[in-house]
Design an enzyme around this catalytic site. Structure first.
Site, PDB file in Angstrom:
ATOM      1  N   GLU A  55     -21.175  15.080  69.819  1.00 44.62           N
ATOM      2  CA  GLU A  55     -20.414  14.403  68.892  1.00 44.62           C
ATOM      3  C   GLU A  55     -20.655  12.913  68.655  1.00 44.62           C
ATOM      4  O   GLU A  55     -20.798  12.531  67.798  1.00 44.62           O
ATOM      5  CB  GLU A  55     -19.344  15.071  68.738  1.00 44.62           C
ATOM      6  CG  GLU A  55     -18.347  16.096  68.541  1.00 44.62           C
ATOM      7  CD  GLU A  55     -18.053  17.123  68.745  1.00 44.62           C
ATOM      8  OE1 GLU A  55     -18.765  16.952  70.804  1.00 44.62           O
ATOM      9  OE2 GLU A  55     -17.818  17.703  68.981  1.00 44.62           O
ATOM     10  N   PHE A 111      -3.655  22.562  75.261  1.00 47.37           N
ATOM     11  CA  PHE A 111      -5.166  22.817  75.624  1.00 47.37           C
ATOM     12  C   PHE A 111      -5.262  21.618  74.819  1.00 47.37           C
ATOM     13  O   PHE A 111      -4.967  21.688  72.842  1.00 47.37           O
ATOM     14  CB  PHE A 111      -5.315  24.203  75.349  1.00 47.37           C
ATOM     15  CG  PHE A 111      -6.668  24.364  75.353  1.00 47.37           C
ATOM     16  CD1 PHE A 111      -6.970  24.545  76.692  1.00 47.37           C
ATOM     17  CD2 PHE A 111      -7.202  24.821  73.955  1.00 47.37           C
ATOM     18  CE1 PHE A 111      -8.422  24.193  76.528  1.00 47.37           C
ATOM     19  CE2 PHE A 111      -9.031  25.078  73.906  1.00 47.37           C
ATOM     20  CZ  PHE A 111      -9.223  24.557  75.333  1.00 47.37           C
ATOM     21  N   VAL A 128     -31.470   0.496  73.494  1.00 47.44           N
ATOM     22  CA  VAL A 128     -31.413  -0.583  73.937  1.00 47.44           C
ATOM     23  C   VAL A 128     -31.909  -0.114  75.530  1.00 47.44           C
ATOM     24  O   VAL A 128     -31.865   0.966  76.109  1.00 47.44           O
ATOM     25  CB  VAL A 128     -29.588  -0.682  74.248  1.00 47.44           C
ATOM     26  CG1 VAL A 128     -29.892  -1.094  75.458  1.00 47.44           C
ATOM     27  CG2 VAL A 128     -29.322  -0.710  73.154  1.00 47.44           C
ATOM     28  N   PHE A 165     -35.098  -1.728  82.626  1.00 49.28           N
ATOM     29  CA  PHE A 165     -34.323  -3.190  81.577  1.00 49.28           C
ATOM     30  C   PHE A 165     -33.995  -2.998  83.356  1.00 49.28           C
ATOM     31  O   PHE A 165     -33.475  -4.644  83.337  1.00 49.28           O
ATOM     32  CB  PHE A 165     -33.553  -3.564  80.331  1.00 49.28           C
ATOM     33  CG  PHE A 165     -33.570  -4.443  80.301  1.00 49.28           C
ATOM     34  CD1 PHE A 165     -34.435  -5.107  79.397  1.00 49.28           C
ATOM     35  CD2 PHE A 165     -32.373  -4.906  80.193  1.00 49.28           C
ATOM     36  CE1 PHE A 165     -34.311  -6.996  79.316  1.00 49.28           C
ATOM     37  CE2 PHE A 165     -31.937  -6.416  79.113  1.00 49.28           C
ATOM     38  CZ  PHE A 165     -33.494  -6.717  79.474  1.00 49.28           C
TER      39      PHE A 165
END
Length: 577
Positions: A50, A112, A382, A467
């Protein structure tokens, strides 16, 4: 045939111009997906996570400017949407999320999969409400869509699963919601004050961001009148740098020294459509004028002497007409000369390495830029892929550059490319994926296959969170926890039906890039790139220089001095000191 709440949602979304919905089915969504099954104008685009659905919706909205929709089932299903929705909201693109909820009668009982979506999504949306009755639904749905398209942000509608199947009277017609197109400009007084200051200034620099989209001609006309260099923020790159004789590059952590110096040396800084976030890159003494369509954005990063609320395209023609003629161009000439030197230095780094050495990521990015279509869409992950995209991808007014530039999430490249390719299947879409980012949502490669999306995925494979390592070095830390034991991504792609090739030598790269871009269908190019390639910001603080020195000392003392040898071979360490 009975008409249900789900049917009304489908009809209303379709009337708003939506053509597809991204998500994963679930029991609480069954009523909604069943209505989609028989809807002639809407397609269900099945993803494998999702989070990927929300990123895909963000990518579609970014490329089209129109409303995109994602959906998640109750509990963990819609909870996974949150990262992509944060990205969409911070990127200011219109997205509607349908968040199914547990049965309304069970809310509050720790049932639930029970969560509270209206609380979870409140911070990353402009509108987030729970529908509790059928009577609410039509109006809340319209408000949610209207808010998303007018605010260019996220709306979340939380709907108990049983409500989708509830019968409702079919309306004679549903609202056809589209964004309005108002003219937004500053007051006459504000424009006159701005013109007065600009006419008195000798060294004006423009810093332009994403808000200059659609105003390229107007931007250049103002720069010509002011004889002002134009610096761009990252999100402004695609709208600013092409066909621009006033361009002096980018500023910020990923930018160029020329952009930084054009701002530091100005006496007046004109901010146009940008919320550039780094205070350390603003000028130390200049008078600042900021124009933004959202007044609340003004002054967030530092002192603003003259705030102007307006759309760039509506405002610049009025302001340009007030600028005195025959201005001195020395500041522009100096800034452009500095940019030419900076650009030449960057281009020197974008050449092939010797066979046996890792491939320079700059070289890979340059080849991609040279070989890509004139209207290609580039979507970098990124991290280091954004650095190389910012410095080496050439924009031309037709190409697009989108990414998680504000939210800064890993794993955006592949998933956003799903949304771009789904809405523009005949357009070349290139995901510049980091090895860490690709692995995080690796299942979305299956989404490409299942939906027959011809996305081109290039992997900057340096076996590290590259990075993050640079940030550690700048802060004086010995790199730790950043190693990645990667598979052969090309072989993995081939195993699921995607064209794949692995490249380890610079000499093989040009032909591989050409074959990769020419392939008719999804493709993955796994390129072994240099791990120790430094992306030096345009200005180095004393703390950063000290950090690198501490990193070097601690690295030697920990028995890892070979890393410093690798860094020395890049010939970039000297730029720090």
């Amino acid at each position: 045939m009975s008409y249900t709440v789900a049917d009304l949602i489908v009809d209303t979304i379709a009337a708003a111009g939506v053509e597809r919905i991204y998500g994963i089915p679930g029991d609480s969504l069954n009523g909604f997906t069943d209505a989609l099954r028989t809807a002639p104008s809407l397609r269900w685009t099945h993803v494998r996570h999702e989070e990927g659905a929300a990123f895909a919706a963000s990518g579609e909205a970014a490329i089209t400017g129109h409303l995109a929709v994602c959906a998640g089932s109750c509990g963990p299903g819609n909870l996974h949407l949150i990262n992509g929705l944060y990205d969409a909201h911070r990127s200011r693109v219109p997205v509607l999320a349908i968040a199914a909820q547990i049965p309304a009668s069970e809310v509050g009982t720790t049932y639930f999969q029970e969560t509270r979506p209206e609380q979870i999504f409140a911070e990353c949306s402009s509108f987030c409400e729970t529908v509790t009755t059928v009577a609410q639904l039509p109006r809340l749905l319209n408000i949610a869509i209207r808010t998303a398209v007018e605010d260019s942000g996220v709306s979340v509608l939380v709907i108990p699963g049983e409500l989708f199947l509830t019968k409702i009277d079919k309306p004679d017609r549903v609202a056809r919601i589209r964004p309005a197109a108002p003219v937004i400009r500053p007051s006459d007084e504000g424009l006159h004050l701005a013109a007065l200051r600009l006419n008195e200034s000798n060294r004006v620099t423009i810093l332009a961001g994403a808000g200059v989209a659609g105003a390229h001609t107007e931007l250049l006309a103002l720069a010509e009148a002011l004889q002002a260099p134009i610096v761009h923020a990252l999100r402004g790159k695609e709208f600013v740098e092409y066909d621009n004789p006033y361009d002096v590059g980018m500023t910020g952590l990923l930018g160029f020294s020329s952009g930084y110096m054009a701002i530091e040396r100005c006496d007046t800084l004109l901010l146009l459509g940008t919320d550039f976030p780094y205070p350390q890159f603003y000028p130390s003494k200049a008078y600042t004028i900021q124009l933004d369509v959202r007044g609340r954005q003004i002054g967030r990063r530092g002192r603003v002497d003259l705030p102007l609320v307006g759309r760039v395209s509506d405002t610049l023609p009025l302001l340009t007409a007030m600028i005195d003629k025959n201005r001195d161009g020395e500041h522009l000439r100096t800034s452009r000369a500095h940019y030419a030197r900076t650009r030449a230095g960057l281009d020197e780094l974008a050449g092939p390495s010797a066979d046996g050495d890792p491939i320079h990521p700059q070289y890979l990015t340059r080849l991609l830029s040279e070989g890509a279509d004139d209207d290609a869409v580039f979507v970098p992950d990124v991290g280091s892929p954004v650095v190389w995209a910012a410095r080496y991808l050439e924009m031309n007014g037709r190409r697009r550059l989108i990414g998680s530039f504000n939210h800064g999430s890993m794993a955006n490249a592949l998933s956003q490319s799903v949304g771009v390719s789904a809405t523009a299947p005949h357009r070349q879409v290139i995901a510049l994926a980091g090895d860490g980012g690709l692995a995080m949502l690796l299942g979305e490669l299956l989404t490409l296959v299942q939906n027959r999306l011809p996305v081109k995925v290039v992997v900057y494979n340096n076996s590290s969170l590259n990075f993050v390592e640079l940030e550690m070095k700048a802060a004086g830390f010995v790199t730790f926890g950043t190693d990645l034991d990667n598979p052969d991504f090309a072989a993995l792609a081939q195993s699921v039906g995607i064209w794949g090739r692995r490249v380890t030598e610079s000499s093989a790269l040009p032909a591989a890039v050409a074959d990769f871009l020419a392939h008719d269908g999804p493709a993955l190019l796994d390129v072994t790139t240099a791990r120790q390639e430094l992306s030096i910001p345009p200005t180095i603080s004393a703390a950063q220089a000290k950090g690198f020195a501490l990193y070097a000392l601690r690295t030697v003392m920990s028995g890892r001095g070979d890393e410093l040898v690798d860094l020395a071979e890049t010939n970039l360490l000297k730029r720090l000191f």
